[in-house]
Scaffold this motif. Structure first.
Motif, PDB file in Angstrom:
ATOM      1  N   GLU A 203       9.747 -40.158   1.334  1.00 22.81           N
ATOM      2  CA  GLU A 203      10.259 -40.394  -0.017  1.00 22.81           C
ATOM      3  C   GLU A 203      10.913 -41.763  -0.115  1.00 22.81           C
ATOM      4  N   ALA A 204      11.670 -42.137   0.906  1.00 22.36           N
ATOM      5  CA  ALA A 204      12.274 -43.468   0.918  1.00 22.36           C
ATOM      6  C   ALA A 204      11.198 -44.548   0.920  1.00 22.36           C
ATOM      7  N   TYR A 205      10.126 -44.302   1.662  1.00 22.93           N
ATOM      8  CA  TYR A 205       9.007 -45.235   1.709  1.00 22.93           C
ATOM      9  C   TYR A 205       8.355 -45.382   0.335  1.00 22.93           C
ATOM     10  N   TYR A 206       8.182 -44.272  -0.382  1.00 27.39           N
ATOM     11  CA  TYR A 206       7.583 -44.361  -1.707  1.00 27.39           C
ATOM     12  C   TYR A 206       8.538 -45.025  -2.706  1.00 27.39           C
ATOM     13  N   TRP A 207       9.831 -44.937  -2.456  1.00 23.21           N
ATOM     14  CA  TRP A 207      10.786 -45.707  -3.264  1.00 23.21           C
ATOM     15  C   TRP A 207      10.525 -47.204  -3.102  1.00 23.21           C
ATOM     16  N   VAL A 208      10.218 -47.646  -1.870  1.00 18.51           N
ATOM     17  CA  VAL A 208       9.865 -49.052  -1.659  1.00 18.51           C
ATOM     18  C   VAL A 208       8.626 -49.397  -2.477  1.00 18.51           C
ATOM     19  N   TRP A 209       7.651 -48.507  -2.505  1.00 16.75           N
ATOM     20  CA  TRP A 209       6.468 -48.742  -3.337  1.00 16.75           C
ATOM     21  C   TRP A 209       6.869 -48.987  -4.796  1.00 16.75           C
ATOM     22  N   GLY A 210       7.781 -48.161  -5.291  1.00 13.97           N
ATOM     23  CA  GLY A 210       8.199 -48.296  -6.679  1.00 13.97           C
ATOM     24  C   GLY A 210       8.902 -49.605  -6.972  1.00 13.97           C
ATOM     25  N   ARG A 211       9.395 -50.262  -5.927  1.00 12.95           N
ATOM     26  CA  ARG A 211      10.015 -51.568  -6.111  1.00 12.95           C
ATOM     27  C   ARG A 211       9.023 -52.709  -5.879  1.00 12.95           C
ATOM     28  N   ASP A 212       7.803 -52.389  -5.535  1.00 12.25           N
ATOM     29  CA  ASP A 212       6.749 -53.385  -5.335  1.00 12.25           C
ATOM     30  C   ASP A 212       5.445 -52.813  -5.896  1.00 12.25           C
ATOM     31  N   LEU A 213       5.399 -52.648  -7.212  1.00 15.99           N
ATOM     32  CA  LEU A 213       4.286 -51.970  -7.864  1.00 15.99           C
ATOM     33  C   LEU A 213       2.984 -52.747  -7.703  1.00 15.99           C
ATOM     34  N   GLN A 214       1.951 -52.015  -7.274  1.00 17.82           N
ATOM     35  CA  GLN A 214       0.615 -52.574  -7.099  1.00 17.82           C
ATOM     36  C   GLN A 214      -0.413 -51.530  -7.528  1.00 17.82           C
ATOM     37  N   PRO A 215      -1.679 -51.932  -7.743  1.00 16.64           N
ATOM     38  CA  PRO A 215      -2.719 -50.954  -8.084  1.00 16.64           C
ATOM     39  C   PRO A 215      -3.130 -50.072  -6.921  1.00 16.64           C
ATOM     40  N   GLY A 216      -2.682 -50.376  -5.724  1.00 16.05           N
ATOM     41  CA  GLY A 216      -3.044 -49.559  -4.570  1.00 16.05           C
ATOM     42  C   GLY A 216      -2.145 -49.870  -3.391  1.00 16.05           C
ATOM     43  N   TYR A 217      -2.182 -48.980  -2.406  1.00 24.32           N
ATOM     44  CA  TYR A 217      -1.395 -49.131  -1.180  1.00 24.32           C
ATOM     45  C   TYR A 217      -2.252 -48.645  -0.016  1.00 24.32           C
ATOM     46  N   LEU A 218      -1.828 -48.965   1.197  1.00 25.22           N
ATOM     47  CA  LEU A 218      -2.601 -48.576   2.364  1.00 25.22           C
ATOM     48  C   LEU A 218      -2.807 -47.072   2.433  1.00 25.22           C
TER      49      LEU A 218
ATOM     50  N   GLU B 223      15.103 -61.107  17.802  1.00 22.60           N
ATOM     51  CA  GLU B 223      15.066 -62.350  17.025  1.00 22.60           C
ATOM     52  C   GLU B 223      13.733 -62.428  16.317  1.00 22.60           C
ATOM     53  N   THR B 224      13.747 -62.775  15.021  1.00 25.26           N
ATOM     54  CA  THR B 224      12.488 -62.859  14.272  1.00 25.26           C
ATOM     55  C   THR B 224      11.630 -63.970  14.863  1.00 25.26           C
ATOM     56  N   PRO B 225      10.439 -63.626  15.385  1.00 25.63           N
ATOM     57  CA  PRO B 225       9.596 -64.631  16.045  1.00 25.63           C
ATOM     58  C   PRO B 225       8.605 -65.240  15.067  1.00 25.63           C
ATOM     59  N   PRO B 226       8.151 -66.453  15.327  1.00 23.56           N
ATOM     60  CA  PRO B 226       7.131 -67.055  14.456  1.00 23.56           C
ATOM     61  C   PRO B 226       5.745 -66.506  14.775  1.00 23.56           C
ATOM     62  N   GLY B 227       4.968 -66.226  13.744  1.00 23.32           N
ATOM     63  CA  GLY B 227       3.566 -65.882  13.902  1.00 23.32           C
ATOM     64  C   GLY B 227       3.291 -64.620  14.675  1.00 23.32           C
ATOM     65  N   ARG B 228       4.192 -63.651  14.617  1.00 20.00           N
ATOM     66  CA  ARG B 228       3.989 -62.417  15.360  1.00 20.00           C
ATOM     67  C   ARG B 228       3.605 -61.292  14.406  1.00 20.00           C
ATOM     68  N   GLU B 229       3.982 -60.073  14.769  1.00 21.89           N
ATOM     69  CA  GLU B 229       3.650 -58.885  13.975  1.00 21.89           C
ATOM     70  C   GLU B 229       4.161 -59.042  12.539  1.00 21.89           C
ATOM     71  N   PRO B 230       3.346 -58.689  11.531  1.00 21.81           N
ATOM     72  CA  PRO B 230       3.806 -58.816  10.133  1.00 21.81           C
ATOM     73  C   PRO B 230       5.102 -58.042   9.892  1.00 21.81           C
ATOM     74  N   ALA B 231       5.946 -58.589   9.040  1.00 22.47           N
ATOM     75  CA  ALA B 231       7.229 -57.972   8.716  1.00 22.47           C
ATOM     76  C   ALA B 231       7.583 -58.309   7.283  1.00 22.47           C
ATOM     77  N   ALA B 232       8.473 -57.510   6.707  1.00 21.90           N
ATOM     78  CA  ALA B 232       8.863 -57.703   5.318  1.00 21.90           C
ATOM     79  C   ALA B 232      10.342 -57.378   5.143  1.00 21.90           C
ATOM     80  N   LEU B 233      10.988 -58.104   4.259  1.00 25.03           N
ATOM     81  CA  LEU B 233      12.353 -57.764   3.842  1.00 25.03           C
ATOM     82  C   LEU B 233      12.262 -56.687   2.778  1.00 25.03           C
ATOM     83  N   LEU B 234      12.866 -55.533   3.039  1.00 23.94           N
ATOM     84  CA  LEU B 234      12.775 -54.418   2.102  1.00 23.94           C
ATOM     85  C   LEU B 234      13.763 -54.589   0.954  1.00 23.94           C
ATOM     86  N   PRO B 235      13.433 -54.037  -0.204  1.00 19.03           N
ATOM     87  CA  PRO B 235      14.387 -54.058  -1.319  1.00 19.03           C
ATOM     88  C   PRO B 235      15.611 -53.208  -0.987  1.00 19.03           C
ATOM     89  N   ARG B 236      16.689 -53.465  -1.683  1.00 20.27           N
ATOM     90  CA  ARG B 236      17.916 -52.701  -1.521  1.00 20.27           C
ATOM     91  C   ARG B 236      18.254 -52.050  -2.873  1.00 20.27           C
TER      92      ARG B 236
END
Length: 478
Positions: free
Chosen positions: A32-47, A463-476
């Protein structure tokens, strides 16, 4: 006047009010928390799914804020509408028996239905729009008015925007149109095709999003289709046993018997009974086939029960229906009490409410203490649900970073490179290396409820590394 108020509607309003109260009081699950993130980043589709659950959470939080009730608001409201739809469909299909209210009662007594009414997942809008589609096609069959195909198409399109499982609704309708003699005339009516075009048009944005993102969602969910490779009875027994718990034993048996009797009535040229059978059997067979080789999640068969409950109410003995409703309602109440107040101290293995719902605010407090003591700037997690829970519960101003490839499909900002933070990793994930290199262990924290452990997490300095695994700052929360 008080005497003119419909007691059945009053009961539905009271049930909806209780569900809204439960939605406000029960902790949010990670999904449910994950779908709340979706609601803060509205798109026509998700993974994972189409976007309807994101639209529902966005609408609810716009009205009531970024809290449990806001995220879940449209669930209880939608289930009230679905209840009316099932009652109306039952009466339309069997006007002499008028089993609609009993069908709605059986459906609302199921623990599975009540979980869907309180917890916000893609199954919730799917269930609502499936029920509305059933109501519209029942009205079509009862009235013979082809304009109802437009409503069927609109509701089916919304179901497709909720979850890909809605394709099974189309399969059931196709079976009915092919096998029911009284329905074959619709093949010569252009309104059938217009309804199909409406459904396809509603789903088109999901197709366009997938085309622009390497068909990511279709590939992910398509990979779940099929029976898998572990052929054997294990997952079939798990599926059936899970439905005894989620639908309740008597109601599951009544639904199975009612569906069987609907098939028999269909053989005697009862087109309404045939519609119910067609909306249950293809989906049920698909789930059973898939369970011969892979796990079927217990909530997936929820779409079987609207039509099955109408069949049970139309053909099963009233006394058994009453017994089933009481048992199902009692099981639902026990589950909600355990989730909200935990009167029985059960271990995680015996209490799904402990595993999924318990201890998130306390965990966030402990993590914030550890972050402040370490003097680092952000909190991170590799598990999407864990990251979303932290984004909801950590103090304002603390950046939360989610780490994994799925975040490449969002439009959320990336974290700055070279910053130091604290990462959590569940011990249930094993001892594998973190996705970010150079992580330094810093101890552990525990998520618990009243002293009973729900989950243990290892802390890492990262430490946030350059060019590594994708990451995102989540909404609050706003």
């Amino acid at each position: 006047m008080a005497g003119s108020v419909n007691p059945w509607l009053l009961g539905l309003l009271a049930l909806t009010a209780l569900r809204l109260a439960a939605a406000a009081l029960l902790p949010l699950a990670p999904d449910e928390a994950y779908y709340w993130v979706w609601g803060r980043d509205l798109q026509p589709g998700y993974l994972d799914h189409p976007p309807m659950v994101a639209l529902w959470t966005a609408a609810g939080t716009a009205l009531l804020g970024d809290n449990a009730l806001g995220i879940r608001l449209l669930g209880p409201v939608g289930l009230a509408l679905a209840t009316l739809a099932v009652a109306g469909a039952g009466d339309a299909l069997f006007p002499e028996r008028r089993p609609g209210r009993w069908a709605a009662l059986l459906l609302n007594a199921m623990p599975l239905t009540n979980a869907g009414a309180v917890l916000m997942t893609p199954d919730t809008p799917l269930f609502v729009f499936w029920c509305l589609s059933l109501w519209a096609v029942a009205r079509l069959h009862a009235s013979g008015n082809g304009r109802w195909w437009l409503a069927v198409g609109a509701f089916a399109g919304c179901a497709l925007l909720s979850k890909y499982t809605a394709a099974l609704l189309g399969a059931g309708l196709l079976l009915w149109l092919l096998a029911e003699p009284s329905a074959r005339r619709w093949w010569r009516d252009g309104r059938l095709y217009l309804g199909g075009a409406i459904a396809a048009l509603a789903f088109l944005p999901v197709v366009a999003w997938n085309a622009a993102h390497g068909w990511a969602s279709f590939v992910k969910q398509g990979g779940r289709a099929g029976a898998g490779t572990e052929f054997g009875p294990r997952f079939v027994l798990e599926l059936v046993g899970g439905q005894f718990a989620l639908a309740s034993p008597v109601l599951l048996i009544l639904c199975a018997a009612g569906t069987g009797l609907a098939v028999a009535a269909w053989a005697r040229r009862d087109g309404g009974a045939g519609l119910l059978a067609a909306l249950v059997l293809p989906a049920a067979l698909v789930f059973l086939w898939q369970a011969t080789g892979s796990r079927v999640q217990g909530n997936w068969p929820a779409v079987l029960y609207p039509a099955a409950c109408i069949a049970a109410a139309a053909f099963a003995a009233p006394r058994l229906q009453s017994v089933g409703a009481w048992i199902g309602g009692g099981m639902t109440l026990a589950i909600l009490l355990q989730a909200g107040f935990s009167p029985i101290a059960l271990p995680r293995s015996a209490d799904p409410t402990l595993a999924r719902l318990a201890g998130w605010p306390g965990l966030a407090r402990d993590v914030e203490v550890a972050r402040a003591a370490a003097g680092v700037g952000f909190v991170a997690a590799e598990e999407y649900g864990l990251a979303a829970e932290l984004a909801l519960h950590l103090p304002p101003g603390v950046p939360v970073v989610a780490i994994s490839g799925r975040w490449d499909l969002f439009t959320l900002p990336e974290p700055p490179v070279g910053r130091t933070g604290l990462m959590l990793r569940s011990l249930r994930r094993g001892e594998g290396a973190p996705l970010w290199p150079g992580a330094t262990p810093m101890g552990e924290v525990v998520r618990s409820r009243d002293g009973t452990e729900a989950e243990r997490y290892r802390l890492f300095r990262v430490e946030t590394p350059p060019g590594r695994e994708p990451a995102a700052l989540l909404p609050r929360p706003r």
